[in-house]
Design an enzyme around this catalytic site. Structure first.
Site, PDB file in Angstrom:
ATOM      1  N   CYS A   2       0.813  -1.224   0.000  1.00  0.00           N
ATOM      2  CA  CYS A   2       0.000   0.000   0.000  1.00  0.00           C
ATOM      3  C   CYS A   2       0.844   1.271   0.000  1.00  0.00           C
ATOM      4  O   CYS A   2       1.881   1.331   0.662  1.00  0.00           O
ATOM      5  CB  CYS A   2      -0.892   0.040   1.215  1.00  0.00           C
ATOM      6  N   ARG A  27       5.051   0.060  -6.045  1.00  0.00           N
ATOM      7  CA  ARG A  27       5.028  -0.724  -4.804  1.00  0.00           C
ATOM      8  C   ARG A  27       4.095  -1.933  -4.914  1.00  0.00           C
ATOM      9  O   ARG A  27       4.174  -2.846  -4.107  1.00  0.00           O
ATOM     10  CB  ARG A  27       4.576   0.160  -3.633  1.00  0.00           C
ATOM     11  N   TRP A  73      -2.941  -2.750  -1.603  1.00  0.00           N
ATOM     12  CA  TRP A  73      -2.538  -4.125  -1.913  1.00  0.00           C
ATOM     13  C   TRP A  73      -3.276  -4.974  -0.885  1.00  0.00           C
ATOM     14  O   TRP A  73      -2.979  -4.916   0.317  1.00  0.00           O
ATOM     15  CB  TRP A  73      -1.024  -4.256  -1.765  1.00  0.00           C
ATOM     16  N   ASN A  99      -1.614   2.091   5.698  1.00  0.00           N
ATOM     17  CA  ASN A  99      -0.718   1.034   5.236  1.00  0.00           C
ATOM     18  C   ASN A  99      -0.275   0.266   6.471  1.00  0.00           C
ATOM     19  O   ASN A  99       0.212   0.865   7.425  1.00  0.00           O
ATOM     20  CB  ASN A  99       0.489   1.650   4.515  1.00  0.00           C
ATOM     21  N   GLY A 100      -0.470  -1.046   6.465  1.00  0.00           N
ATOM     22  CA  GLY A 100      -0.062  -1.858   7.612  1.00  0.00           C
ATOM     23  C   GLY A 100      -1.110  -2.900   7.910  1.00  0.00           C
ATOM     24  O   GLY A 100      -2.059  -3.093   7.150  1.00  0.00           O
ATOM     25  N   GLU A 469      18.579 -17.160  -8.184  1.00  0.00           N
ATOM     26  CA  GLU A 469      18.059 -15.827  -8.508  1.00  0.00           C
ATOM     27  C   GLU A 469      17.414 -15.815  -9.896  1.00  0.00           C
ATOM     28  O   GLU A 469      16.347 -15.228 -10.096  1.00  0.00           O
ATOM     29  CB  GLU A 469      19.196 -14.788  -8.396  1.00  0.00           C
ATOM     30  N   LYS A 473      13.521 -14.872 -10.774  1.00  0.00           N
ATOM     31  CA  LYS A 473      13.189 -13.793 -11.721  1.00  0.00           C
ATOM     32  C   LYS A 473      12.237 -14.313 -12.786  1.00  0.00           C
ATOM     33  O   LYS A 473      11.252 -13.675 -13.124  1.00  0.00           O
ATOM     34  CB  LYS A 473      14.493 -13.299 -12.353  1.00  0.00           C
ATOM     35  N   GLU A 476       8.673 -14.960 -11.359  1.00  0.00           N
ATOM     36  CA  GLU A 476       7.867 -13.830 -10.895  1.00  0.00           C
ATOM     37  C   GLU A 476       7.357 -12.940 -12.021  1.00  0.00           C
ATOM     38  O   GLU A 476       6.295 -12.336 -11.874  1.00  0.00           O
ATOM     39  CB  GLU A 476       8.572 -13.025  -9.803  1.00  0.00           C
ATOM     40  N   HIS A 492      18.839 -36.751  -7.274  1.00  0.00           N
ATOM     41  CA  HIS A 492      18.249 -37.135  -5.984  1.00  0.00           C
ATOM     42  C   HIS A 492      16.766 -36.777  -5.939  1.00  0.00           C
ATOM     43  O   HIS A 492      16.190 -36.656  -4.858  1.00  0.00           O
ATOM     44  CB  HIS A 492      19.012 -36.455  -4.843  1.00  0.00           C
ATOM     45  N   LYS A 587       6.432  -4.332  -4.389  1.00  0.00           N
ATOM     46  CA  LYS A 587       7.858  -3.975  -4.367  1.00  0.00           C
ATOM     47  C   LYS A 587       8.388  -3.905  -2.939  1.00  0.00           C
ATOM     48  O   LYS A 587       9.485  -4.333  -2.661  1.00  0.00           O
ATOM     49  CB  LYS A 587       8.022  -2.610  -5.056  1.00  0.00           C
TER      50      LYS A 587
HETATM   51  C1  F6R Z   1      12.167 -10.187  -6.367  1.00  0.00           C
HETATM   52  C2  F6R Z   1      12.156  -9.228  -5.298  1.00  0.00           C
HETATM   53  C3  F6R Z   1      11.806  -9.701  -3.934  1.00  0.00           C
HETATM   54  C4  F6R Z   1      12.532  -8.860  -2.874  1.00  0.00           C
HETATM   55  C5  F6R Z   1      12.045  -9.245  -1.473  1.00  0.00           C
HETATM   56  C6  F6R Z   1      12.811  -8.509  -0.397  1.00  0.00           C
HETATM   57  O1  F6R Z   1      12.542  -9.602  -7.573  1.00  0.00           O
HETATM   58  O2  F6R Z   1      12.394  -8.063  -5.507  1.00  0.00           O
HETATM   59  O3  F6R Z   1      12.089 -11.053  -3.779  1.00  0.00           O
HETATM   60  O4  F6R Z   1      13.904  -9.085  -2.976  1.00  0.00           O
HETATM   61  O5  F6R Z   1      10.688  -8.939  -1.361  1.00  0.00           O
HETATM   62  O6  F6R Z   1      12.718  -7.136  -0.580  1.00  0.00           O
HETATM   63  P1  F6R Z   1      13.793  -6.147  -0.009  1.00  0.00           P
HETATM   64  O7  F6R Z   1      15.063  -6.391  -0.712  1.00  0.00           O
HETATM   65  O8  F6R Z   1      13.234  -4.782  -0.270  1.00  0.00           O
HETATM   66  O9  F6R Z   1      13.904  -6.448   1.472  1.00  0.00           O
END
Ligand code: F6R
Length: 592
Positions: A2, A27, A73, A99-100, A469, A473, A476, A492, A587
């Site tokens: 949010c 976000r 959100w 937000n929260g 990683e 990527k 997502e 395994h 985000k």
């Molecule tokens: C994936 C991504 C998330 C963040 C995770 C932690 O692309 O961005 O997996 O890495 O939500 O977020 P931060 O780094 O802001 O603590």
């Protein structure tokens, strides 16, 4: 998650609220709304969907100077019109955005229902609005009502509040969730981060937990538990908050291609005339500690895995914990253990919980590595080091990951005072520029795998960290189901999933594991899976998919991960997905 904006003063509120919400879109959200006050009238507009849609609902000629806005959100209740913010209290005294997450909201909601309150949404936010009204009923004072509300409610909240009887004051409160005040000439602003305010505000106030108060055209008043607080002003570097696309079609590809400049900026900030200029006490603390552990989530967790390898290479013991796990099962392996919290946003709720636990020990120093100046993690850790990567708008993290890895490399090099390391790091930019030049190859691969239902990433050692990683990527943003395995683990269990044409991305950047990985590739092709191999020249054979120049085994990850970022980008592009705002993701994950 949010996003909140608020404004009071001379500047056109409609313009600020709409543009502010647009700048918070990154976000992640599913619905949006604003309330503005004109004279004594409060007008509210809400939509399920994007801010662009909200904009069409708000008359363009309204002339208002006080308002609040929100991108939601969904946490409590589905994305629906009734659940959209702003919410108002039963008698319309308070209109709020939040937000929260309020932990005791069921209990308080029941109490309020007993007192005769009615609820029109499933949200915890409507409970806050009515608690404010309930508290106001017994105190007749807005600030006391907010203080009372903070005491009654448990959990996280950043709220912006319009009180019906004041058209010149905007109230606020903050606990755990982020909230900043922006100070303009004759206008004051509120927002979840500095981005919406950067064009208007000259300085900022990063609110701390349990602070509340109000802003008006010319004043800011902050309180904590009834006591007036002194405002601490900070500034922001507008260049690092620049959100222009500069001709790129999406933020994600722009941010991937900014990686070389992020690396140069890191070195500029932390190396001066060949000497490291990190906080001296921080480096000394790291030097003295035998055991350095990481806590992080998602992409930052994957960057920390590389950090662990770096630290082990200089003789430290190191562990990496997923924040949401460590928060419930904290482990301390050494009395001098130092914890490094890695977080792009600096506001990830799970990591903040861990920091609170660490701070309560008073014995274990913490270091936050973050891209967000003024964020909770930056402010509350013993030490912090900024990434200076510039704001990252695409939800899928790319340049922040590379900056985290590069910073961890510089940190370990500073611990052993390796003065050659910054030059090696800067040289990596040649390799990265070469990858950028060859990006069409990744588009061709993405074309081949775009209709796959499953994909796998394989590697060993640091290549396995990159595989993790790369797999995250891909899933997502392309929504292709993807998993990563260490090459040796294939037989395994995971090999059961390999079918005809299942795409498997394999990495070989280290001679030591070359033969073993080739063995894994054969096991896959024997089951008719399709291998896409990314290998360094010294390990290459005919028919490898992509050959990379031989390079330092610790730094080559910066290049191989970039390949996976491009693969995910092009796969999502070819599948027609919303690349910068993938479904269901946020985000800045500000709830646990
Ligand atoms: C994936 C991504 C998330 C963040 C995770 C932690 O692309 O961005 O997996 O890495 O939500 O977020 P931060 O780094 O802001 O603590």
């Amino acid at each position: 998650m949010c996003g909140i904006v608020g404004i009071v003063g001379d500047y056109d509120a409609r313009n600020y609220l709409i543009n502010g919400l647009k700048s918070l879109e990154y976000r992640g959200y599913d619905s949006a709304g604003i309330s503005v006050m004109s004279g004594k009238e409060i007008m509210t507009y809400r939509v399920v969907g994007r801010v662009n849609l909200l904009e069409t609902k708000i008359p363009s000629l309204i002339n208002v100077n006080l308002g609040i806005g929100h991108t939601r959100w969904a946490t409590h209740g589905e994305p629906s019109f009734n659940n959209c913010h702003p919410h108002k209290s039963n008698h319309g005294l308070f209109t709020i955005v939040h937000n929260g997450v309020i932990e005791n909201f069921h209990e308080i909601k029941n109490e309020l229902i007993q007192k005769g309150y009615t609820f029109y949404s499933e949200t915890d936010t409507e409970v806050i609005a009515n608690v404010l009204e309930d508290e106001y009923g017994s105190t007749n004072d807005v600030l006391s009502a907010i203080n009372g509300c903070l005491k009654r409610l448990h959990g996280s909240l950043a709220i912006a509040i319009i009180f019906k009887n004041f058209n010149d004051k905007l109230f606020f409160a903050k606990r755990k969730s982020p909230l900043l005040i922006g100070v303009g000439e004759t206008t004051h602003y509120l927002a979840s981060d500095a981005l919406p305010m950067i064009k208007y505000a000259k300085k900022f106030i990063d609110l701390t937990d349990n602070q509340y108060g109000f802003i008006s055209k010319n004043e800011v008043k902050i309180f904590q538990d009834g006591i007036k607080q002194r405002a601490k002003y900070t500034t922001r570097n507008a260049e690092l908050l620049n959100t222009d696309l500069n001709g790129f079609p999406h933020y994600m590809i722009k941010e991937i291609e900014e990686i070389p400049s992020c690396i140069s900026r890191l070195v500029d900030n932390y190396v001066n005339n060949g000497s490291y200029c990190f906080n001296k006490e921080m480096i000394e603390t790291l030097r003295k500690s035998k055991c350095i552990s990481f806590i992080a989530c998602g992409t930052s967790y994957h960057a920390s895995l590389i950090g662990k390898n770096y630290l082990e290479s200089i003789g430290k013991t190191s562990n990496v914990y997923i924040a949401s796990e460590w928060a419930y099962f904290p482990k301390f392996l050494d009395e001098n253990e130092v914890f490094i919290l890695v977080s792009q946003s600096g506001e990830t709720a799970d990591v903040i919980t861990c920091l609170k636990i660490l701070n309560q020990t008073h014995t274990h120093p913490s270091i936050t590595i973050t891209n967000t100046k003024g964020s909770t993690l930056e402010r509350d850790a013993t030490y912090s080091a900024l990434l200076y990567a510039g704001v990252e708008i695409a939800v899928a993290s790319t340049k922040a990951y590379n900056a985290q890895v590069a910073l961890l490399y510089l940190l370990k090099s500073a611990i052993i005072n390796d003065t050659n390391a910054p030059f090696k790091l800067l040289d990596t930019n040649n390799l990265l520029t070469d990858i950028i030049k060859r990006k069409e190859s990744f588009k061709e691969i993405a074309e081949k795998i775009k209709n796959a239902h499953h994909a796998f990433f394989l590697g060993r050692g640091l290549d396995y960290c990159v595989a993790l990683e790369g797999s995250l990527k891909l899933k997502e943003i392309s929504y292709i189901h993807s998993e990563a395995f260490p090459g040796g683990e294939l037989k395994h269990g995971p090999i059961a999933l390999i079918e005809e044409n299942t795409p498997v991305f394999g990495f070989i950047t280290n001679k030591r594991i070359s033969q073993a990985m080739r063995g894994n590739f054969s096991e896959i092709t024997a089951r008719k899976g399709t291998i896409y191999s990314f290998v360094t020249k010294e390990n290459a054979i005919d028919n490898d998919t992509f050959v990379i120049e031989n390079y330092d085994s610790e730094l080559i990850v910066l290049a191989t991960v970039m390949i996976t970022q491009y693969l995910a980008y092009y796969a999502a592009l070819l599948r027609g997905n919303d690349i910068d705002k993938p479904r269901n993701l946020a985000k800045s994950v500000t709830v646990e």
